[in-house]
Design a protein around this motif. Structure first.
Motif, mmCIF file in Angstrom:
data_model
loop_
_atom_site.group_PDB
_atom_site.id
_atom_site.type_symbol
_atom_site.label_atom_id
_atom_site.label_comp_id
_atom_site.label_asym_id
_atom_site.label_seq_id
_atom_site.Cartn_x
_atom_site.Cartn_y
_atom_site.Cartn_z
ATOM 1 N N VAL A 1 19.618 46.954 -16.005
ATOM 2 C CA VAL A 1 20.364 46.749 -17.235
ATOM 3 C C VAL A 1 20.298 45.293 -17.638
ATOM 4 C CG1 VAL A 1 21.918 48.664 -16.749
ATOM 5 C CG2 VAL A 1 22.499 46.396 -15.930
ATOM 6 N N ASN A 2 20.695 45.008 -18.904
ATOM 7 C CA ASN A 2 20.541 43.673 -19.459
ATOM 8 C C ASN A 2 21.314 42.610 -18.691
ATOM 9 O OD1 ASN A 2 18.876 44.630 -21.450
ATOM 10 N ND2 ASN A 2 20.544 45.025 -22.876
ATOM 11 N N GLU A 3 22.378 43.009 -17.982
ATOM 12 C CA GLU A 3 23.163 42.029 -17.246
ATOM 13 C C GLU A 3 22.389 41.466 -16.053
ATOM 14 O OE1 GLU A 3 26.824 43.776 -16.142
ATOM 15 O OE2 GLU A 3 27.360 44.387 -18.162
ATOM 16 N N ASP A 4 21.370 42.150 -15.586
ATOM 17 C CA ASP A 4 20.613 41.717 -14.427
ATOM 18 C C ASP A 4 19.498 40.760 -14.858
ATOM 19 O OD1 ASP A 4 22.149 43.523 -12.995
ATOM 20 O OD2 ASP A 4 20.724 45.138 -13.320
ATOM 21 N N CYS A 5 19.308 39.696 -14.117
ATOM 22 C CA CYS A 5 18.250 38.754 -14.471
ATOM 23 C C CYS A 5 17.914 37.869 -13.282
ATOM 24 C CB CYS A 5 18.676 37.883 -15.652
ATOM 25 S SG CYS A 5 20.117 36.840 -15.302
ATOM 26 N N PHE A 6 16.710 37.317 -13.315
ATOM 27 C CA PHE A 6 16.267 36.326 -12.332
ATOM 28 C C PHE A 6 15.737 35.127 -13.111
ATOM 29 C CE2 PHE A 6 16.997 39.445 -9.288
ATOM 30 C CZ PHE A 6 16.738 38.978 -8.016
ATOM 31 N N TYR A 7 16.029 33.933 -12.649
ATOM 32 C CA TYR A 7 15.632 32.733 -13.372
ATOM 33 C C TYR A 7 15.439 31.587 -12.383
ATOM 34 C CZ TYR A 7 20.641 31.886 -12.778
ATOM 35 O OH TYR A 7 21.900 31.739 -12.237
ATOM 36 N N ILE A 8 14.742 30.529 -12.858
ATOM 37 C CA ILE A 8 14.492 29.357 -12.025
ATOM 38 C C ILE A 8 15.736 28.483 -12.010
ATOM 39 C CG2 ILE A 8 13.007 27.348 -11.695
ATOM 40 C CD1 ILE A 8 10.865 28.834 -13.303
ATOM 41 N N SER A 9 16.114 28.018 -10.822
ATOM 42 C CA SER A 9 17.305 27.183 -10.680
ATOM 43 C C SER A 9 17.141 25.875 -11.459
ATOM 44 C CB SER A 9 17.556 26.889 -9.198
ATOM 45 O OG SER A 9 18.546 25.897 -9.042
ATOM 46 N N ASP A 10 18.211 25.443 -12.101
ATOM 47 C CA ASP A 10 18.193 24.163 -12.812
ATOM 48 C C ASP A 10 18.153 22.985 -11.842
ATOM 49 O OD1 ASP A 10 18.295 25.474 -15.239
ATOM 50 O OD2 ASP A 10 20.489 25.447 -15.318
ATOM 51 N N GLU A 11 18.648 23.179 -10.625
ATOM 52 C CA GLU A 11 18.754 22.097 -9.658
ATOM 53 C C GLU A 11 17.498 21.927 -8.813
ATOM 54 O OE1 GLU A 11 22.179 22.965 -7.354
ATOM 55 O OE2 GLU A 11 23.587 22.679 -9.003
ATOM 56 N N ASN A 12 16.734 23.007 -8.632
ATOM 57 C CA ASN A 12 15.544 22.953 -7.770
ATOM 58 C C ASN A 12 14.483 23.881 -8.350
ATOM 59 O OD1 ASN A 12 13.590 23.039 -5.758
ATOM 60 N ND2 ASN A 12 15.050 23.137 -4.080
ATOM 61 N N SER A 13 13.352 23.300 -8.778
ATOM 62 C CA SER A 13 12.306 24.090 -9.433
ATOM 63 C C SER A 13 11.597 25.045 -8.490
ATOM 64 C CB SER A 13 11.273 23.152 -10.073
ATOM 65 O OG SER A 13 10.638 22.359 -9.077
ATOM 66 N N LYS A 14 11.867 24.943 -7.180
ATOM 67 C CA LYS A 14 11.254 25.841 -6.200
ATOM 68 C C LYS A 14 12.174 27.003 -5.832
ATOM 69 C CE LYS A 14 7.643 23.177 -5.830
ATOM 70 N NZ LYS A 14 6.341 23.594 -6.390
ATOM 71 N N VAL A 15 13.289 27.134 -6.504
ATOM 72 C CA VAL A 15 14.293 28.153 -6.163
ATOM 73 C C VAL A 15 14.467 29.118 -7.328
ATOM 74 C CG1 VAL A 15 16.705 28.581 -5.577
ATOM 75 C CG2 VAL A 15 15.509 26.634 -4.570
ATOM 76 N N ILE A 16 14.456 30.416 -7.013
ATOM 77 C CA ILE A 16 14.729 31.465 -7.997
ATOM 78 C C ILE A 16 16.097 32.060 -7.687
ATOM 79 C CG2 ILE A 16 14.014 33.729 -8.848
ATOM 80 C CD1 ILE A 16 11.142 32.925 -8.243
ATOM 81 N N ILE A 17 16.936 32.170 -8.708
ATOM 82 C CA ILE A 17 18.273 32.734 -8.571
ATOM 83 C C ILE A 17 18.308 34.090 -9.255
ATOM 84 C CG2 ILE A 17 20.732 32.407 -9.063
ATOM 85 C CD1 ILE A 17 19.636 30.383 -7.118
ATOM 86 N N GLY A 18 18.968 35.054 -8.635
ATOM 87 C CA GLY A 18 19.042 36.388 -9.207
ATOM 88 C C GLY A 18 20.446 36.945 -9.222
ATOM 89 N N ARG A 19 20.753 37.716 -10.230
ATOM 90 C CA ARG A 19 22.020 38.435 -10.335
ATOM 91 C C ARG A 19 21.703 39.882 -10.672
ATOM 92 N NH1 ARG A 19 23.213 34.252 -8.524
ATOM 93 N NH2 ARG A 19 24.699 32.679 -9.249
ATOM 94 N N VAL A 20 22.157 40.804 -9.848
ATOM 95 C CA VAL A 20 21.901 42.226 -10.050
ATOM 96 C C VAL A 20 23.225 42.982 -9.930
ATOM 97 C CG1 VAL A 20 20.609 44.245 -9.289
ATOM 98 C CG2 VAL A 20 19.589 41.985 -9.079
ATOM 99 N N LYS A 21 23.569 43.733 -10.953
ATOM 100 C CA LYS A 21 24.859 44.423 -10.970
ATOM 101 C C LYS A 21 24.970 45.445 -9.847
ATOM 102 C CE LYS A 21 28.032 46.918 -14.006
ATOM 103 N NZ LYS A 21 28.219 47.511 -15.349
ATOM 104 N N GLY A 22 23.894 46.173 -9.593
ATOM 105 C CA GLY A 22 23.939 47.172 -8.529
ATOM 106 C C GLY A 22 22.589 47.811 -8.297
#
Length: 459
Positions: A391-412
């Protein structure tokens, strides 16, 4: 009447994969009115514990080694597993030894097989050593093993009798019977405790990340640096030599002057500039040819809710988002027109009525890049979706603090489900070799972050 001997039998094996097998062997030895001993009574992970193991082996009458498909925990002091260490010590002190090795029909689960190549090599070497030192029995199942252990014990009791715990001329059979009964009760209590712990254990989701269809719970991540043969749109340039007067054909000599030659040689790209262009062109085409597919799965029995994911890559990987990719412009390089080509053109235009000299001057000082160099931008799909999107709430993106880190949020993520994750980044491998990266996962069902290290191989 003399009381029968009761022998202590030390059972050695890897623990987690053969725990149930060890229990059944111990129970069978108890049913034979003998005393099993082994790692259940202590933790084999240090010098003090090793001293305890040695004392237990010293106090035993016989030694049983059961080999499965794991090598076991490696001792930091010796570089070998505790199972191999126990076997060598038993042989060193001359303890009668019975060894049981799995035959070709032996089957176990993937979790109970060794996956570390170095440990697999050590296990194979240990088995060959054992076969070369003594006779071994092959086993294919627990029932088969119990039968062979029983037969081997009765034979060795006769062939190599030991002192035992009670001498025939002074023992009290009632005391030993009480001891055996107590040990049997203890074994039953341990089994009941384990059953209670299993029944009360909280069920948890089992989360795995998939990158480019590689399940990281089972395999290393492999990325490829694309070579020219892998890039159909790639057009590389070659270095062109500077022009010399001796290169002028006699019929074109009137149409070429020193200014033409100087102009060409001063603007002809150097080897370094051509190499830089080719390198930038290869990088440009690789960025637009590579796509990154990211998926997440749950093989557990319950749904995972409100997942947070953090993936930390090494410096050997560049992570680009859509904006960064758009900012990467296609490189260009300028090659001046060859004096020979200019001379041919002038000769062909000689005799024309209008602006012959002006036209020649324009060609000399208003040159434009070669028209035969084509730079085509190919269209590439950013993300090939193989299953339903989250769903649209879920996303993965590059961290603003470290360009080598990917952050993800998944509802379920529901159980027995694999889902494709929306994102706008690509993983670009930079140099070949083996590297480490980590994945951390947290969800409502976990009490803390679950962090694991994985291997990235760039070829």
């Amino acid at each position: 009447m003399n009381a029968p001997k009761r022998y202590q039998i030390f059972i050695s094996s890897t623990y987690s994969d053969l725990i149930e097998t060890r229990k059944k062997i111990s129970e069978h030895i108890l049913s034979m009115n003998h005393i099993p001993a082994g790692m259940e009574m202590f933790s084999a992970n240090g010098k003090e514990q090793w001293n305890t193991i040695q004392k237990s082996i010293n106090n035993s009458d016989y030694y049983i080694l059961i080999i499965g498909e794991r090598y076991g925990t490696i001792s930091e002091t010796d570089g070998i597993s505790f199972t191999e260490k126990e076997y060598r010590y038993a042989r060193k002190i001359g303890l009668p030894t019975l060894c049981f090795i799995p035959d070709e029909n032996y089957q176990t689960t993937r979790a109970n097989r060794e996956s570390d190549p170095e440990k697999i090599k050590k296990l194979s070497s240990l088995i060959e050593e054992i076969k070369g030192e003594q006779l071994c029995s092959l086993w294919s199942s627990e029932d088969d093993l119990i039968h062979k252990v029983s037969a081997a014990l009765y034979k060795i009791f006769t062939d190599e009798p030991r002192t035992g715990w009670i001498r025939g001329d002074s023992g009290d059979p009632e005391v030993l019977t009480k001891l055996v009964n107590t040990m049997e009760e203890n074994s039953q209590l341990k089994k009941q405790i384990q059953q209670l712990e299993e029944s009360n254990k909280t069920k948890l989701p089992i989360i795995s990340l998939h990158i480019n269809n590689i399940d990281l719970s089972d395999h290393d991540l492999v990325l490829k640096i694309l070579e020219p043969d892998d890039l159909p749109e790639l057009k590389l340039e070659t270095v062109k030599p500077n022009f010399d007067k001796n290169d002028i054909p006699e019929d074109l000599t009137p149409y070429i002057n020193d200014e033409d030659i100087t102009f060409y040689n001063e603007r002809n790209p150097s080897v370094q500039k051509v190499d830089e262009y080719n390198s930038e062109m290869k990088y440009f085409e690789q960025v637009h040819s590579i796509s990154t597919l990211l998926q997440i799965s749950n093989s557990g029995e319950i749904k995972a809710n409100n997942l947070s994911v953090k993936i930390t890559f090494p410096d050997a990987v560049e992570i680009l988002d859509a904006k960064s990719i758009e900012d990467i412009k296609k490189p260009s390089i300028y090659f001046p027109t060859s004096p020979i080509d200019l001379a041919i053109k002038r000769k062909e235009d000689e005799g024309k009525e209008k602006n012959i000299r002006g036209f020649a001057s324009h060609n000399l000082f208003g040159l434009s890049p070669r028209s035969d160099i084509q730079y085509a931008h190919s269209s590439h799909s950013m993300i090939p979706f193989l299953s339903r999107s989250l769903v649209n709430e879920d996303c993965f993106y590059i961290s603003d603090e470290n360009s080598k880190v990917i952050i993800g949020r998944v509802k379920g993520v529901r159980q027995d489900c694999i889902s494709t994750i929306s994102h706008n980044f690509k993983l670009i491998p930079l140099k070949k070799g083996d590297f480490k990266f980590t994945i951390s996962i947290l969800c409502d069902e976990f009490s803390k972050w679950n962090t694991r290290e994985f291997t990235l191989t760039i070829i």
